[in-house]
Design an enzyme around this catalytic site. Sequence first.
Site, short mmCIF file in Angstrom:
data_model
loop_
_atom_site.label_atom_id
_atom_site.label_comp_id
_atom_site.label_asym_id
_atom_site.label_seq_id
_atom_site.Cartn_x
_atom_site.Cartn_y
_atom_site.Cartn_z
N LYS A 171 0.87 -1.18 0.00
CA LYS A 171 0.00 0.00 0.00
C LYS A 171 0.90 1.23 0.00
O LYS A 171 1.46 1.61 1.02
CB LYS A 171 -0.93 0.05 1.21
CG LYS A 171 -2.00 1.12 0.99
CD LYS A 171 -2.47 1.81 2.23
CE LYS A 171 -1.62 2.91 2.74
NZ LYS A 171 -1.53 4.12 1.93
N GLU A 246 10.34 1.82 10.08
CA GLU A 246 11.33 2.84 9.69
C GLU A 246 10.64 4.17 9.84
O GLU A 246 9.77 4.51 9.03
CB GLU A 246 11.75 2.64 8.22
CG GLU A 246 12.40 1.32 7.91
CD GLU A 246 13.84 1.24 8.40
OE1 GLU A 246 14.41 2.28 8.76
OE2 GLU A 246 14.36 0.12 8.42
N CYS A 280 14.01 11.32 5.54
CA CYS A 280 13.96 10.95 6.96
C CYS A 280 15.33 11.05 7.62
O CYS A 280 15.45 11.40 8.78
CB CYS A 280 13.41 9.55 7.11
SG CYS A 280 14.26 8.39 6.04
N GLU A 379 10.41 16.74 14.14
CA GLU A 379 10.75 16.57 12.72
C GLU A 379 9.91 17.54 11.90
O GLU A 379 8.69 17.52 11.97
CB GLU A 379 10.44 15.13 12.31
CG GLU A 379 10.88 14.83 10.90
CD GLU A 379 10.50 13.43 10.46
OE1 GLU A 379 9.33 13.05 10.64
OE2 GLU A 379 11.38 12.72 9.94
P1 NAD Z 1 2.72 8.90 7.21
O1 NAD Z 1 3.06 8.20 8.47
O2 NAD Z 1 1.67 9.93 7.23
O3 NAD Z 1 2.25 7.83 6.12
C1 NAD Z 1 3.08 6.77 5.71
C2 NAD Z 1 2.19 5.66 5.16
O4 NAD Z 1 1.44 5.11 6.22
C3 NAD Z 1 1.19 6.11 4.11
O5 NAD Z 1 1.07 5.08 3.15
C4 NAD Z 1 -0.09 6.23 4.92
O6 NAD Z 1 -1.24 6.04 4.14
C5 NAD Z 1 0.07 5.09 5.91
N1 NAD Z 1 -0.63 5.21 7.18
C6 NAD Z 1 -0.80 6.32 7.93
N2 NAD Z 1 -1.48 6.02 9.06
C7 NAD Z 1 -1.73 4.69 9.02
C8 NAD Z 1 -2.39 3.78 9.89
N3 NAD Z 1 -2.93 4.18 11.03
N4 NAD Z 1 -2.45 2.47 9.52
C9 NAD Z 1 -1.91 2.05 8.38
N5 NAD Z 1 -1.28 2.87 7.50
C10 NAD Z 1 -1.18 4.17 7.84
O7 NAD Z 1 4.10 9.47 6.65
P2 NAD Z 1 4.36 10.36 5.35
O8 NAD Z 1 3.86 11.73 5.63
O9 NAD Z 1 3.89 9.66 4.13
O10 NAD Z 1 5.96 10.34 5.30
C11 NAD Z 1 6.72 11.18 6.07
C12 NAD Z 1 7.23 10.48 7.31
O11 NAD Z 1 7.89 9.28 6.97
C13 NAD Z 1 8.26 11.29 8.06
O12 NAD Z 1 8.04 11.19 9.44
C14 NAD Z 1 9.57 10.62 7.70
O13 NAD Z 1 10.61 10.80 8.60
C15 NAD Z 1 9.16 9.21 7.62
N6 NAD Z 1 10.11 8.45 6.81
C16 NAD Z 1 10.95 7.56 7.42
C17 NAD Z 1 11.88 6.86 6.67
C18 NAD Z 1 12.84 5.88 7.29
O14 NAD Z 1 13.38 5.06 6.56
N7 NAD Z 1 13.06 5.89 8.58
C19 NAD Z 1 11.95 7.07 5.31
C20 NAD Z 1 11.09 7.99 4.72
C21 NAD Z 1 10.16 8.67 5.49
#
Ligand code: NAD
Length: 472
Positions: A171, A246, A280, A379
């Site tokens: 997803k 992650e 990230c 962040e």
């Molecule tokens: P997000 O957490 O809003 O969403 C990430 C994914 O999770 C999306 O596909 C979203 O639809 C899904 N999601 C959100 N809530 C959910 C739930 N309750 N159940 C299941 N799925 C859910 O993050 P974003 O805004 O897309 O990305 C930015 C964030 O991602 C930042 O915090 C960044 O640091 C982090 N990030 C971490 C890494 C890493 O490798 N550590 C890499 C890239 C981004």
Amino acid sequence: MAVRPGNHIDGAWEVGTGSGDDIAVHDSADGSLVESFRPAGADQLERAVAAARRAQPGWNAVPVRERAALLRRLADRLAAREDELAAVMSREVGSPLAFSRTVQVGLPVAVLRTTADAVEELALEEQVDNVTVVREPVGVVGAITPWNYPIYQVVAKLAPALAAGCAIVVKPSQVAPLSSVLMFEEIEAVGLPAGVADLLTGTGRGIGEALVAHPDVDMISFTGSTAAGARIAEAAAPGVKRVALELGGKSAAVLLDDADVARGVRATVGSCFLNGGQTCSALTRLVVPRSILAEVEAEIEAAVAEVVVGDPFAEGTVVGPMASAEQRSTINSYIALGVEEGARLLAGGVGDEPADGGYYVRPTVLTDVKSGMRVAQEEIFGPVLVVIPVDGTEEAVEVANDSEYGLSGAVWSGDRARAVDVARRIRTGQVAVNGGAFSARAPFGGVKKSGNGRELGKYGLEEYFELKAIRL
Ligand code: NAD
């Protein structure tokens, strides 16, 4: 571009049957609609998971060499489609086109190849005393990914899952699913058996949560925000699933008093503003000896002055628009908050709403920041660097560790041994000494609220196996 519907289930493309709004992809540079998908419905999730469950044993029976060969074919096909994929990600995410080519496409291509190598090198069986230890695939994996590196984030899960003999239901982020749809065309073209890799488009609260809770999903691999990761871990707990997380970061670059200031500052500014700061592992806190603060600030001003902000398709653009209007407004609020908290604006500031509707912000540097300020703790996920002056190496280490995150980091010193000593004292998943380069074969992941588990290379592959001990 003839775009498929957003769901690929058991070998066929399907229009989503879910209720709710369409999943709309907007062009970051002007806000226009690029594509929209109907979200996947609960019935489609059921069929995708059932197909994965059915297909997984057969896929695991395919010899490792053939599984690795398929990953390499997928790498070749993505590389051959670089122009189109890069352009799509420049629109979805706002990444400058050259960066989209080298990183947004280049990195997943590299990860497919290094994962193929890693699985061929891994012993699937080993002997301990009278026991044969067997690595068996975890089973059916649910992968949930963010928008910032849309194809890479999927590949960092899909490549090791497929290499290990798992089936996977992906997803992608609702902000940037289009590039994943195009990638799934290539997954189909390389001849992966139906059901081994499926794609569902939808929101986190919708199809994402249902995927996490599904009893037939053995493992969830999630990349995204810490808040969503914690919620996912809770939702996975009743099923006692394996969960790899992650999550976010607020990584520190520590400049010691004998550092090459110009190199350290330029590398930090480059890292902080990479992909518009939507990375990230970006180095977003610069920890600096107070005694050389003025020199560091002058160097920062010179480095920021060279950063070209603009159209991601224009040559020379370093920072494009942010991925969404929401992201833009969050970043601007943090810049205003930093000033309210008493930080001094060294560069940038709150951006005006551009007339063309693009999600642009001004690359910003806040200095005289104290470690307890929210802009030093939270962040921001945009091109905002905070400079924290300290007195001495001990305080530098303390400040670097004064974070609930621990994803990345950097240390700069003229004395490599001294830098390595400080690097060892920072509680984080990875740390670069004097600009040490990233490797797709080394583990990537975080400690503390940056997550658990590791991706990439043999380390990432290990996450997708269970160990079975057969006593003889
Ligand atoms: P997000 O957490 O809003 O969403 C990430 C994914 O999770 C999306 O596909 C979203 O639809 C899904 N999601 C959100 N809530 C959910 C739930 N309750 N159940 C299941 N799925 C859910 O993050 P974003 O805004 O897309 O990305 C930015 C964030 O991602 C930042 O915090 C960044 O640091 C982090 N990030 C971490 C890494 C890493 O490798 N550590 C890499 C890239 C981004």
